[in-house]
Design a protein around this motif. Sequence first.
Motif, PDB file in Angstrom:
ATOM      1  N   GLN A   1      72.764  -2.104  33.526  1.00 11.79           N
ATOM      2  CA  GLN A   1      72.386  -0.673  33.083  1.00 11.79           C
ATOM      3  C   GLN A   1      73.539   0.063  32.197  1.00 11.79           C
ATOM      4  O   GLN A   1      74.551  -0.210  32.487  1.00 11.79           O
ATOM      5  N   ALA A   2      72.781   0.754  31.317  1.00 13.18           N
ATOM      6  CA  ALA A   2      74.005   1.518  30.523  1.00 13.18           C
ATOM      7  C   ALA A   2      73.129   2.924  29.978  1.00 13.18           C
ATOM      8  O   ALA A   2      72.005   3.068  29.790  1.00 13.18           O
ATOM      9  N   ASN A   3      74.164   3.579  29.602  1.00 12.62           N
ATOM     10  CA  ASN A   3      73.589   5.002  28.726  1.00 12.62           C
ATOM     11  C   ASN A   3      74.831   5.471  27.911  1.00 12.62           C
ATOM     12  O   ASN A   3      75.931   5.094  28.201  1.00 12.62           O
ATOM     13  N   ASN A   4      74.215   6.139  26.884  1.00 11.51           N
ATOM     14  CA  ASN A   4      75.174   6.893  25.770  1.00 11.51           C
ATOM     15  C   ASN A   4      75.857   5.641  25.218  1.00 11.51           C
ATOM     16  O   ASN A   4      77.076   5.884  25.062  1.00 11.51           O
ATOM     17  N   GLN A   5      75.278   4.667  24.966  1.00  6.26           N
ATOM     18  CA  GLN A   5      76.097   3.544  24.254  1.00  6.26           C
ATOM     19  C   GLN A   5      75.937   3.515  22.722  1.00  6.26           C
ATOM     20  O   GLN A   5      74.807   4.063  22.092  1.00  6.26           O
ATOM     21  N   THR A   6      76.781   2.792  21.966  1.00  7.33           N
ATOM     22  CA  THR A   6      76.420   3.025  20.524  1.00  7.33           C
ATOM     23  C   THR A   6      75.259   1.936  20.153  1.00  7.33           C
ATOM     24  O   THR A   6      74.819   1.960  18.844  1.00  7.33           O
ATOM     25  N   THR A   7      74.723   1.107  20.885  1.00  4.66           N
ATOM     26  CA  THR A   7      73.665   0.296  20.623  1.00  4.66           C
ATOM     27  C   THR A   7      72.687   0.347  22.036  1.00  4.66           C
ATOM     28  O   THR A   7      73.255  -0.050  23.134  1.00  4.66           O
ATOM     29  N   ALA A   8      71.559   0.202  21.637  1.00  3.15           N
ATOM     30  CA  ALA A   8      70.295   0.141  22.718  1.00  3.15           C
ATOM     31  C   ALA A   8      70.464  -1.390  23.231  1.00  3.15           C
ATOM     32  O   ALA A   8      69.578  -1.321  24.426  1.00  3.15           O
ATOM     33  N   ASP A   9      70.955  -2.253  22.548  1.00  2.43           N
ATOM     34  CA  ASP A   9      70.723  -3.562  22.682  1.00  2.43           C
ATOM     35  C   ASP A   9      71.915  -3.961  23.636  1.00  2.43           C
ATOM     36  O   ASP A   9      72.013  -5.258  24.040  1.00  2.43           O
ATOM     37  N   MET A  10      72.542  -2.975  24.262  1.00  4.86           N
ATOM     38  CA  MET A  10      73.862  -3.528  25.164  1.00  4.86           C
ATOM     39  C   MET A  10      73.470  -4.013  26.294  1.00  4.86           C
ATOM     40  O   MET A  10      74.208  -5.210  27.001  1.00  4.86           O
ATOM     41  N   CYS A  11      72.246  -3.939  27.097  1.00  3.45           N
ATOM     42  CA  CYS A  11      72.092  -4.401  28.333  1.00  3.45           C
ATOM     43  C   CYS A  11      71.806  -5.976  28.096  1.00  3.45           C
ATOM     44  O   CYS A  11      72.116  -6.836  28.609  1.00  3.45           O
TER      45      CYS A  11
ATOM     46  N   PHE B   1      79.720  12.026  29.764  1.00  3.22           N
ATOM     47  CA  PHE B   1      79.093  10.880  30.426  1.00  3.22           C
ATOM     48  C   PHE B   1      78.475   9.686  29.252  1.00  3.22           C
ATOM     49  O   PHE B   1      78.166  10.199  28.372  1.00  3.22           O
ATOM     50  N   GLY B   2      78.515   8.731  29.920  1.00  2.00           N
ATOM     51  CA  GLY B   2      78.194   7.654  29.194  1.00  2.00           C
ATOM     52  C   GLY B   2      78.849   6.174  29.617  1.00  2.00           C
ATOM     53  O   GLY B   2      80.253   6.140  29.637  1.00  2.00           O
ATOM     54  N   THR B   3      78.144   5.380  30.400  1.00  2.00           N
ATOM     55  CA  THR B   3      78.689   4.153  31.081  1.00  2.00           C
ATOM     56  C   THR B   3      77.860   2.956  31.097  1.00  2.00           C
ATOM     57  O   THR B   3      76.639   3.088  30.706  1.00  2.00           O
ATOM     58  N   ARG B   4      78.361   1.681  31.185  1.00  2.00           N
ATOM     59  CA  ARG B   4      77.564   0.466  31.375  1.00  2.00           C
ATOM     60  C   ARG B   4      78.085  -0.286  32.507  1.00  2.00           C
ATOM     61  O   ARG B   4      79.496  -0.167  32.879  1.00  2.00           O
TER      62      ARG B   4
ATOM     63  N   ALA C   1      83.196 -11.164  32.062  1.00  2.00           N
ATOM     64  CA  ALA C   1      82.970 -11.651  30.865  1.00  2.00           C
ATOM     65  C   ALA C   1      81.740 -11.005  30.375  1.00  2.00           C
ATOM     66  O   ALA C   1      81.519 -10.794  29.202  1.00  2.00           O
ATOM     67  N   SER C   2      80.626 -10.328  31.087  1.00  2.00           N
ATOM     68  CA  SER C   2      79.625  -9.490  30.849  1.00  2.00           C
ATOM     69  C   SER C   2      80.211  -8.282  30.376  1.00  2.00           C
ATOM     70  O   SER C   2      79.619  -7.852  29.377  1.00  2.00           O
ATOM     71  N   LEU C   3      80.894  -7.742  30.889  1.00  2.00           N
ATOM     72  CA  LEU C   3      81.738  -6.103  30.371  1.00  2.00           C
ATOM     73  C   LEU C   3      82.360  -6.423  29.080  1.00  2.00           C
ATOM     74  O   LEU C   3      81.933  -5.720  28.160  1.00  2.00           O
TER      75      LEU C   3
END
Length: 335
Positions: free
Chosen positions: A152-162, A34-37, A182-184
């Motif tokens: 929204q995002a979880n289990n990313q390499t950076t918490a700055d993703m959003c 699990f881990g998605t944005r 473009a956002s993705l």
Amino acid sequence: MKLLERSLLVLSSLLLASSTAAAADRPAINTRLFGTRAIVACDPVEKTCGLAVISFPAGVSGLVPYGRSDVAVASMYIPSVDDANAIISRIDSGETPQAAVDAVMAADPYGAYRQLAAVKLQPDGTVSVGQRTGEESSDFRCSIKGATYVVQANNQTTADMCRVMAQAFDKAKGSLPQRLFASLKAGSRVGGDRNGDRSGVIRAWNSTDESAFYTHVIADAVTHVSSTAIRDLEIQLNRYQGGIAVTYAADLVPLDRENTKLVKHALHKLGYYHGPMDASWPASAEQALADFVWNNLFFEKPTVEVNGVRKIDGVLVNYLRDADLGALIPATPAQ
């Protein structure tokens, strides 16, 4: 043992007790995957709602996105079809997206492990949003609510993703599906899923433009288990949107030297255009484009003049740039 692992064991035991045969066929939940944005948005001008999602495991296209032309929902971390449908039902009954998300998460015994977002396009053209992330979801989680979208995002390499994805969406040009992509894509530049960006989906709905005669799905791109998932999504998005959707004014781009040569080159290879391969755009080139579109696409996509500048559908340009020419209908001898 972690709380989530204990809870999942309890859930498995209950399932076994209620239906031993069914439980025996049910695979264990592998939370490591699990881990998605995602970005979920509606556009009041285009009257379109949609979302873009990328993750690691296959199946994300059937797990995360739900919606139609006036509402979009993303169910993430441990996805739930029941939660997604319940949110839509509550919104239809008059609740705001935030109230619907809050109520569904509160009623869900596994709400602490969900990440839910909803965006609603109201009949008066306003947009309302809702989002909640359970406290037991994975690390490096984040969320941002904009005026017309949720990231929204979880289990990313950076918490700055959003923040990165939200800024990219705000700055992007083009129709809603193109801005979702473009956002993705911006998120991939700063990191991505801890397991890697391997599977994704971009989906958008519209029930008001001409394509509604055929379908309300005006954008649909899916890829599974690919090391080039972002690139795959871009190609598939342009092929679907370019092939079945009308041209949106926001997607028009100048028919400059580069775009002219690209379009002429593709049309020449398919046998539609036989003139000079320069930066000019004669009537023969316009006819070649019309003939190609007639044989391969749903709607006419002529070039247009805007404030003295000749323009063309940018999605169509990208469609031709990455086209599998062998899969398209070439010109007949009469053309």
